[in-house]
Write a protein that holds these residues in place. Structure first.
Motif, PDB file in Angstrom:
ATOM      1  N   LYS A   1       0.840  -1.210   0.000  1.00 33.49           N
ATOM      2  CA  LYS A   1       0.000   0.000   0.000  1.00 33.49           C
ATOM      3  C   LYS A   1       0.874   1.259   0.000  1.00 33.49           C
ATOM      4  O   LYS A   1       1.973   1.275   0.540  1.00 33.49           O
ATOM      5  N   ASP A  98     -14.383   8.637  13.387  1.00 41.29           N
ATOM      6  CA  ASP A  98     -14.769   8.489  11.979  1.00 41.29           C
ATOM      7  C   ASP A  98     -16.277   8.759  11.888  1.00 41.29           C
ATOM      8  O   ASP A  98     -16.695   9.915  11.868  1.00 41.29           O
ATOM      9  N   LYS A 126     -12.096  12.757  11.518  1.00 43.17           N
ATOM     10  CA  LYS A 126     -12.517  12.787  10.105  1.00 43.17           C
ATOM     11  C   LYS A 126     -13.861  13.510  10.040  1.00 43.17           C
ATOM     12  O   LYS A 126     -14.918  12.875  10.039  1.00 43.17           O
ATOM     13  N   ASN A 145     -11.187  12.351   4.782  1.00 46.23           N
ATOM     14  CA  ASN A 145     -11.775  11.022   4.944  1.00 46.23           C
ATOM     15  C   ASN A 145     -10.918   9.968   4.228  1.00 46.23           C
ATOM     16  O   ASN A 145     -11.326   9.376   3.243  1.00 46.23           O
ATOM     17  N   LYS A 146      -9.702   9.783   4.736  1.00 47.07           N
ATOM     18  CA  LYS A 146      -8.766   8.797   4.175  1.00 47.07           C
ATOM     19  C   LYS A 146      -8.228   7.929   5.302  1.00 47.07           C
ATOM     20  O   LYS A 146      -8.221   8.355   6.450  1.00 47.07           O
ATOM     21  N   PHE A 147      -7.736   6.750   4.963  1.00 47.12           N
ATOM     22  CA  PHE A 147      -7.250   5.815   5.972  1.00 47.12           C
ATOM     23  C   PHE A 147      -5.899   6.263   6.541  1.00 47.12           C
ATOM     24  O   PHE A 147      -4.990   6.644   5.798  1.00 47.12           O
ATOM     25  N   LEU A 149      -2.689   5.545   9.589  1.00 50.88           N
ATOM     26  CA  LEU A 149      -1.947   4.447  10.217  1.00 50.88           C
ATOM     27  C   LEU A 149      -0.801   4.998  11.057  1.00 50.88           C
ATOM     28  O   LEU A 149      -0.194   5.998  10.703  1.00 50.88           O
ATOM     29  N   LEU A 153      -2.690   3.764  15.648  1.00 52.02           N
ATOM     30  CA  LEU A 153      -3.658   3.310  14.633  1.00 52.02           C
ATOM     31  C   LEU A 153      -3.086   2.158  13.821  1.00 52.02           C
ATOM     32  O   LEU A 153      -1.922   2.204  13.408  1.00 52.02           O
ATOM     33  N   TYR A 155      -3.341  -1.065  10.732  1.00 53.58           N
ATOM     34  CA  TYR A 155      -3.890  -1.625   9.501  1.00 53.58           C
ATOM     35  C   TYR A 155      -3.832  -3.128   9.688  1.00 53.58           C
ATOM     36  O   TYR A 155      -2.740  -3.699   9.752  1.00 53.58           O
ATOM     37  N   ILE A 167      -0.711   8.463   5.956  1.00 59.42           N
ATOM     38  CA  ILE A 167      -2.017   8.516   5.281  1.00 59.42           C
ATOM     39  C   ILE A 167      -1.957   7.701   3.987  1.00 59.42           C
ATOM     40  O   ILE A 167      -0.914   7.680   3.310  1.00 59.42           O
ATOM     41  N   LEU A 168      -3.048   7.010   3.704  1.00 55.16           N
ATOM     42  CA  LEU A 168      -3.108   6.155   2.507  1.00 55.16           C
ATOM     43  C   LEU A 168      -3.438   7.001   1.282  1.00 55.16           C
ATOM     44  O   LEU A 168      -4.454   7.704   1.253  1.00 55.16           O
ATOM     45  N   ASP A 170      -4.733   7.471  -2.519  1.00 55.29           N
ATOM     46  CA  ASP A 170      -5.646   6.697  -3.398  1.00 55.29           C
ATOM     47  C   ASP A 170      -5.337   6.935  -4.860  1.00 55.29           C
ATOM     48  O   ASP A 170      -4.351   7.562  -5.207  1.00 55.29           O
TER      49      ASP A 170
END
Ligand code: IMP
Ligand code: MG
Length: 170
Positions: A1, A98, A126, A145-147, A149, A153, A155, A167-168, A170
């Protein structure tokens, strides 16, 4: 990822210092219970409490969503310890808020134990994903509004030990 640095260790610590300044002011002379939500909030709870200057206790509570029923906000709580919440000032400490379903359920759960006051403190919020009307009293950082870690936190159970937040993409 594809994760990218979102908050460095220094940024997190200075965010916590600023927030603790407010909380120290609001709770001066009070006897507080910091109630950390496991597992995610353990690291934030620890750093936040180190920056708090009035008498305080710590408690932890584990929230687990009922399988397949997250959208209804059905959450079950398991407590680690035997704190008495009766007539106490409680600060709920979350890693991230969230939808707010966990928080709503926790408010209902704690409400049955007759606390004096309940406020909410979160490292990350978020805002666009939030579906409840309860106030979030203390927010360290608002996020998209993103995942996310790291710094507590996870995964799929991993990444909690990272001292930064990622932050992930996209
Ligand atoms: P809520 O009930 O939808 O507010 O969800 C809150 C919980 O979901 C948090 O306490 C986290 O455990 C988890 N969560 C929500 N967003 C993230 C994220 O981006 N990364 C890791 N965990 C998350
Ligand atoms: Mg959590």
């Amino acid at each position: 990822k594809d994760f990218e640095l979102f908050l460095s260790e220094d940024e997190i610590q200075s965010g916590i210092s600023k927030l603790a300044y407010k909380i120290n002011h609001d709770y001066a002379g009070k006897d507080v219970i910091f109630l950390g939500i496991l597992n995610g909030a353990f690291m934030f709870c620890s750093d936040l409490m180190k920056a708090f200057t009035s008498p305080s206790e710590i408690g932890f509570i584990k929230a687990a969503s009922y399988e397949g029923m997250e959208s209804t906000g059905k959450v079950k709580f398991h407590e680690a310890g035997q704190l008495n919440y009766n007539n106490r000032d409680i600060i709920i400490v979350e890693d991230i808020i969230d939808t707010g379903n966990t928080l709503k359920a926790l408010y209902e759960y704690l409400g049955k134990h007759n606390p004096k006051s309940i406020k909410v403190c979160t490292l990350l919020f978020k805002k666009e994903a939030y579906q409840q009307s309860l106030p979030i009293d203390y927010v360290c950082f608002e996020t998209e509004n993103k995942f996310l870690l790291g710094y507590g936190l996870d995964y799929d159970g991993y990444g909690r030990n990272l001292p930064e937040v990622y932050i992930l993409n996209d």
